[in-house]
Design an enzyme around this catalytic site. Structure first.
Site, PDB file in Angstrom:
ATOM      1  CG  ASP A 143      89.549  -2.059 -35.572  1.00 45.24           C
ATOM      2  OD1 ASP A 143      89.476  -2.701 -36.660  1.00 45.24           O
ATOM      3  OD2 ASP A 143      89.901  -0.870 -35.511  1.00 45.24           O
ATOM      4  NE  ARG A 145      89.424  -0.703 -38.944  1.00 44.57           N
ATOM      5  CZ  ARG A 145      89.305   0.610 -38.762  1.00 44.57           C
ATOM      6  NH1 ARG A 145      89.081   1.410 -39.787  1.00 44.57           N
ATOM      7  NH2 ARG A 145      89.420   1.120 -37.560  1.00 44.57           N
TER       8      ARG A 145
END
Ligand SMILES: [Zn+2]
Length: 215
Positions: A143, A145
């Site tokens: 991930d 982000r």
């Protein structure tokens, strides 16, 4: 550990946009753009409910409901059933409009790996990898982000404290690191279909998302 620095962003434009969703739900948003966001991307905030009022007079004193929503072209725009993003976006818009708050639309497609890489990850998932393994196989992190720009946007909007509409504990963690007080965490609904059951189960197990899925 001191909180990471949060460079100041400012509001560039605010403009009213009437919204109409696929099945007919309508509301009006005040859409904000920004100068000074750290990654140079065109992230936007949708002020809904009492936060659709001009910023100077909006909902002083009330804690806004906020959802940082990561862009998903396939799910948000085309209703892809490989994920639950479209349904979550639609639910978030209505719940935030009712409570008053902001939907932060963050341009970080595919957990930050981009649209093309996300489509490549789908082909790997079709060979049996889960969504996180597929990102790793492509040389990305599970991930990628960051919610730093979300922190910048909230600060520019004058928001210090939020109700967080999300099942993702990482969003709460990161926002707190960037100086946003998360007063409450409000879970979103679960949108289970034959096509996304595997994806949602993986999110619940590996991403520690708060999802009530019977395994
Ligand atoms: Zn999606």
């Amino acid at each position: 550990m001191p909180p990471p620095s949060l460079p100041t962003a400012t509001i560039r434009t605010q403009v009213l946009v009437p919204l109409r969703f696929g099945e007919g739900y309508t509301t009006t948003a005040r859409v904000f753009s920004f100068d000074g966001l750290v990654d140079g991307q065109e992230h936007v905030a949708f002020g809904l409910g009492d936060r659709a009022a001009p910023l100077t007079s909006s909902g002083a004193g009330r804690v806004p409901l906020v959802r940082p929503h990561s862009e998903c072209l396939t799910g948000d725009v085309f209703g892809s059933q490989r994920c639950d993003c479209g349904s979550q976006l639609r639910e978030a818009a209505q719940r935030i409009a009712e409570a008053g708050g902001y939907l932060l639309y963050l341009r970080q497609e595919g957990r930050g790996i981009g649209l093309y890489a996300k489509l490549e990850a789908y082909t790997l998932q079709d060979t049996g990898l889960d969504t996180y393994e597929a990102n790793l196989a492509l040389g990305h992190r599970e991930d990628e982000r960051s919610y730093q720009v979300a922190g910048q946007m909230l600060r520019a909007l004058g928001v210090r404290e939020i109700g967080l509409l999300s099942n993702n504990p990482d969003k709460a963690l990161q926002l707190r690191r960037f100086g946003v007080r998360v007063a409450t965490r409000v879970p979103t609904g679960v949108y289970l279909s034959d096509s996304n059951a595997c994806y949602l189960t993986t999110k619940a197990i590996r991403g520690a998302h708060t999802l009530d899925i019977r395994l």
